[in-house]
Scaffold this active site. Structure first.
Site, PDB file in Angstrom:
ATOM      1  N   ARG A 110       0.859  -1.183   0.000  1.00  0.00           N
ATOM      2  CA  ARG A 110       0.000   0.000   0.000  1.00  0.00           C
ATOM      3  C   ARG A 110       0.895   1.233   0.000  1.00  0.00           C
ATOM      4  O   ARG A 110       1.916   1.271   0.703  1.00  0.00           O
ATOM      5  CB  ARG A 110      -0.906   0.038   1.238  1.00  0.00           C
ATOM      6  CG  ARG A 110      -2.116  -0.887   1.183  1.00  0.00           C
ATOM      7  CD  ARG A 110      -3.162  -0.439   0.152  1.00  0.00           C
ATOM      8  NE  ARG A 110      -4.321  -1.313   0.121  1.00  0.00           N
ATOM      9  CZ  ARG A 110      -4.451  -2.389  -0.682  1.00  0.00           C
ATOM     10  NH1 ARG A 110      -3.497  -2.701  -1.527  1.00  0.00           N
ATOM     11  NH2 ARG A 110      -5.546  -3.111  -0.660  1.00  0.00           N
ATOM     12  N   GLU A 125      -3.801   7.339  -4.296  1.00  0.00           N
ATOM     13  CA  GLU A 125      -4.240   6.833  -5.607  1.00  0.00           C
ATOM     14  C   GLU A 125      -5.588   7.428  -5.989  1.00  0.00           C
ATOM     15  O   GLU A 125      -6.444   7.575  -5.117  1.00  0.00           O
ATOM     16  CB  GLU A 125      -4.378   5.306  -5.547  1.00  0.00           C
ATOM     17  CG  GLU A 125      -3.060   4.616  -5.434  1.00  0.00           C
ATOM     18  CD  GLU A 125      -3.199   3.103  -5.327  1.00  0.00           C
ATOM     19  OE1 GLU A 125      -4.242   2.543  -5.701  1.00  0.00           O
ATOM     20  OE2 GLU A 125      -2.238   2.486  -4.852  1.00  0.00           O
ATOM     21  N   HIS A 169      -1.398  -0.011  -9.978  1.00  0.00           N
ATOM     22  CA  HIS A 169      -2.014  -0.935  -9.004  1.00  0.00           C
ATOM     23  C   HIS A 169      -2.616  -2.169  -9.700  1.00  0.00           C
ATOM     24  O   HIS A 169      -3.832  -2.393  -9.670  1.00  0.00           O
ATOM     25  CB  HIS A 169      -3.082  -0.211  -8.163  1.00  0.00           C
ATOM     26  CG  HIS A 169      -3.346  -0.882  -6.840  1.00  0.00           C
ATOM     27  ND1 HIS A 169      -3.734  -0.202  -5.719  1.00  0.00           N
ATOM     28  CD2 HIS A 169      -3.292  -2.193  -6.480  1.00  0.00           C
ATOM     29  CE1 HIS A 169      -3.899  -1.057  -4.707  1.00  0.00           C
ATOM     30  NE2 HIS A 169      -3.646  -2.275  -5.156  1.00  0.00           N
TER      31      HIS A 169
HETATM   32  P1  NAP Z   1      -0.697 -11.272   5.007  1.00  0.00           P
HETATM   33  O1  NAP Z   1      -0.603 -12.721   4.653  1.00  0.00           O
HETATM   34  O2  NAP Z   1      -1.577 -10.874   6.132  1.00  0.00           O
HETATM   35  O3  NAP Z   1       0.795 -10.758   5.261  1.00  0.00           O
HETATM   36  C1  NAP Z   1       1.114  -9.554   5.841  1.00  0.00           C
HETATM   37  C2  NAP Z   1       2.242  -9.788   6.809  1.00  0.00           C
HETATM   38  O4  NAP Z   1       2.671  -8.527   7.324  1.00  0.00           O
HETATM   39  C3  NAP Z   1       1.814 -10.643   8.003  1.00  0.00           C
HETATM   40  O5  NAP Z   1       2.433 -11.893   7.905  1.00  0.00           O
HETATM   41  C4  NAP Z   1       2.275  -9.849   9.227  1.00  0.00           C
HETATM   42  O6  NAP Z   1       3.093 -10.691   9.996  1.00  0.00           O
HETATM   43  C5  NAP Z   1       3.136  -8.722   8.665  1.00  0.00           C
HETATM   44  N1  NAP Z   1       2.952  -7.502   9.438  1.00  0.00           N
HETATM   45  C6  NAP Z   1       1.795  -6.889   9.800  1.00  0.00           C
HETATM   46  N2  NAP Z   1       2.033  -5.782  10.495  1.00  0.00           N
HETATM   47  C7  NAP Z   1       3.395  -5.683  10.590  1.00  0.00           C
HETATM   48  C8  NAP Z   1       4.265  -4.736  11.201  1.00  0.00           C
HETATM   49  N3  NAP Z   1       3.790  -3.691  11.864  1.00  0.00           N
HETATM   50  N4  NAP Z   1       5.585  -4.947  11.087  1.00  0.00           N
HETATM   51  C9  NAP Z   1       6.072  -6.016  10.436  1.00  0.00           C
HETATM   52  N5  NAP Z   1       5.286  -6.941   9.837  1.00  0.00           N
HETATM   53  C10 NAP Z   1       3.973  -6.769   9.921  1.00  0.00           C
HETATM   54  O7  NAP Z   1      -1.162 -10.434   3.747  1.00  0.00           O
HETATM   55  P2  NAP Z   1      -0.859 -10.700   2.187  1.00  0.00           P
HETATM   56  O8  NAP Z   1      -1.939 -11.509   1.604  1.00  0.00           O
HETATM   57  O9  NAP Z   1       0.545 -11.151   2.056  1.00  0.00           O
HETATM   58  O10 NAP Z   1      -1.026  -9.213   1.614  1.00  0.00           O
HETATM   59  C11 NAP Z   1      -0.213  -8.164   2.087  1.00  0.00           C
HETATM   60  C12 NAP Z   1      -0.711  -6.829   1.567  1.00  0.00           C
HETATM   61  O11 NAP Z   1      -0.427  -6.715   0.186  1.00  0.00           O
HETATM   62  C13 NAP Z   1      -2.234  -6.615   1.642  1.00  0.00           C
HETATM   63  O12 NAP Z   1      -2.633  -6.169   2.935  1.00  0.00           O
HETATM   64  C14 NAP Z   1      -2.491  -5.589   0.567  1.00  0.00           C
HETATM   65  O13 NAP Z   1      -2.454  -4.295   1.124  1.00  0.00           O
HETATM   66  C15 NAP Z   1      -1.318  -5.769  -0.389  1.00  0.00           C
HETATM   67  N6  NAP Z   1      -1.717  -6.281  -1.722  1.00  0.00           N
HETATM   68  C16 NAP Z   1      -1.530  -5.493  -2.808  1.00  0.00           C
HETATM   69  C17 NAP Z   1      -1.841  -5.980  -4.065  1.00  0.00           C
HETATM   70  C18 NAP Z   1      -1.646  -5.136  -5.287  1.00  0.00           C
HETATM   71  O14 NAP Z   1      -2.457  -5.214  -6.204  1.00  0.00           O
HETATM   72  N7  NAP Z   1      -0.577  -4.367  -5.378  1.00  0.00           N
HETATM   73  C19 NAP Z   1      -2.369  -7.257  -4.220  1.00  0.00           C
HETATM   74  C20 NAP Z   1      -2.548  -8.019  -3.087  1.00  0.00           C
HETATM   75  C21 NAP Z   1      -2.212  -7.522  -1.833  1.00  0.00           C
HETATM   76  P3  NAP Z   1       3.232 -10.447  11.575  1.00  0.00           P
HETATM   77  O15 NAP Z   1       1.836 -10.392  12.100  1.00  0.00           O
HETATM   78  O16 NAP Z   1       4.073 -11.591  12.030  1.00  0.00           O
HETATM   79  O17 NAP Z   1       3.961  -9.172  11.727  1.00  0.00           O
HETATM   80  C1  GLV Z   2      -5.001  -5.268  -3.813  1.00  0.00           C
HETATM   81  O1  GLV Z   2      -4.370  -4.290  -3.604  1.00  0.00           O
HETATM   82  C2  GLV Z   2      -5.607  -6.069  -2.793  1.00  0.00           C
HETATM   83  O2  GLV Z   2      -5.498  -5.702  -1.606  1.00  0.00           O
HETATM   84  O3  GLV Z   2      -6.235  -7.076  -3.153  1.00  0.00           O
END
Ligand code: NAP
Ligand code: GLV
Length: 320
Positions: free
Chosen positions: A236, A265, A283
């Site tokens: 993000r 955005e 994005h």
């Molecule tokens: P996820 O599985 O929940 O992974 C996020 C990780 O971040 C968690 O394992 C968490 O681990 C860690 N975290 C949370 N707060 C933290 C902090 N303060 N310091 C350090 N680590 C922290 O989520 P995901 O599915 O991988 O997705 C991650 C993010 O990618 C989404 O929330 C979304 O915003 C973004 N995204 C963007 C796109 C795009 O189109 N560009 C697509 C998909 C997702 P801990 O709890 O152990 O810290």
């Molecule tokens: C994309 O940014 C998502 O959070 O799925």
């Protein structure tokens, strides 16, 4: 009478068809996001909302929706939804966790390669007719092979990005709050945020946007990065202090940046657009035909399960 559902933007047809078997679906008919006024008006008597990451589903919207039972987001990120308030109102909040992990990891790697090897800059140079001879010093970039990849947030996407790095012989370091290296299916070293910043050749961000992660990468953190480092953000925009990043890039205090997401955005500062050491995407992390279809199917399954009193594939909150 079927329960009512508002969909704030058209998603793949199969999802709409699946939802129509259970709901009376009202769809935003426009090829643009729903306006604030439309969202507030349309949620008034619905049982379910299928929303987008660009919809601000805050207290006001939730309060406008007196019958609402489920908010099903067509995204994994949910920083745009007031989950605590929805929970206090007994409303389920669901997302599309998991189905977009691999596509987003692929896109992250596309940005890593494009930024390190100056791909978009090189292509623009060629298209402008500048490629008149092989040049010994043309478009010199950064190696990826054998370098150190730093991952901030070793969750689903962070791990999928890490797995791809093994083929590049990379050393993996990461910073996450709870994820233990022993629980990972590959070797990676857990480090402090400061070590991550100081040691990464490529730093890639995969934390959600929360009050803890907003501007987690600011002036001081950028100053800790190597002058040869590359910063990648497919998480993000507001995780990075964008004006400070622009300054660091303009002053060549880091080598480059590859971004899919921005602080406000779809606004992109003109100073960022003017830089040539950045690769900027609109994005599109999860934007493949198969993944967007699967996200639609999952968003529909989430809404249908909640309205049917069943366990949905991915619910964020626990209701009392
Ligand atoms: P996820 O599985 O929940 O992974 C996020 C990780 O971040 C968690 O394992 C968490 O681990 C860690 N975290 C949370 N707060 C933290 C902090 N303060 N310091 C350090 N680590 C922290 O989520 P995901 O599915 O991988 O997705 C991650 C993010 O990618 C989404 O929330 C979304 O915003 C973004 N995204 C963007 C796109 C795009 O189109 N560009 C697509 C998909 C997702 P801990 O709890 O152990 O810290
Ligand atoms: C994309 O940014 C998502 O959070 O799925």
């Amino acid at each position: 009478m079927k329960p009512k559902l508002y969909m704030s933007r058209r998603i793949p047809q199969i999802a709409i068809d699946n939802l129509r078997e259970v709901f009376q679906v009202k769809l935003n008919p426009f090829e643009r996001p729903a306006t604030r006024e439309e969202l507030l008006q349309e949620v008034k008597d619905v049982d379910a909302l299928v929303c987008q990451l660009v919809d601000n589903v805050d207290k006001e919207v939730i309060d406008a929706a007196s019958n609402l039972k489920v908010i099903s987001s067509y995204s994994v990120g949910y920083n745009n939804i007031d989950v605590d308030y929805a929970t206090s109102r007994g409303i389920a909040v669901c997302n599309t966790a998991g189905v977009l992990t691999e596509s987003t990891a692929d896109l992250t790697w596309a940005l890593i390669m494009a930024t390190c090897r100056r791909i978009t800059e090189s292509e623009a140079y060629l298209r402008a007719g500048n490629f008149v001879a092989w040049e010994p010093l043309l478009m010199l970039g950064m190696d990826v092979y054998n370098k150190t990849l730093g991952i901030l947030g070793m969750g689903r996407i962070g791990q999928a990005v890490a797995k791809r790095a093994l083929g590049f012989g990379m050393k993996l370091i990461y910073h996450s709050r709870d994820i233990n290296p022993k629980d990972l299916p590959f070797a990676a070293t857990q480090v402090t945020l400061e070590t991550l910043l100081r040691e990464s050749d490529i730093l890639t961000l995969h934390v959600p946007l929360t009050s803890q992660t907003r501007h987690l990468i600011g002036k001081d953190q950028l100053a800790m990065m190597k002058p040869t480092a590359v910063l990648i953000n497919t998480a993000r925009g507001a995780i990075v202090d964008e004006p400070q990043l622009i300054k660091a890039l303009a002053e060549k205090r880091i080598f480059g940046a590859g971004f899919d997401v921005y602080e406000q955005e779809p606004f992109i500062p003109k100073e960022l657009l003017a830089l040539n050491n950045v690769v900027l995407l609109p994005h599109i992390g999860s934007a493949t035909i198969a993944t967007r279809t699967n996200m639609g199917i999952m968003a529909a399954q989430n809404a249908i399960a909640i309205i049917s009193g069943l366990q949905p594939p991915s619910q964020i909150n626990v209701l009392p």
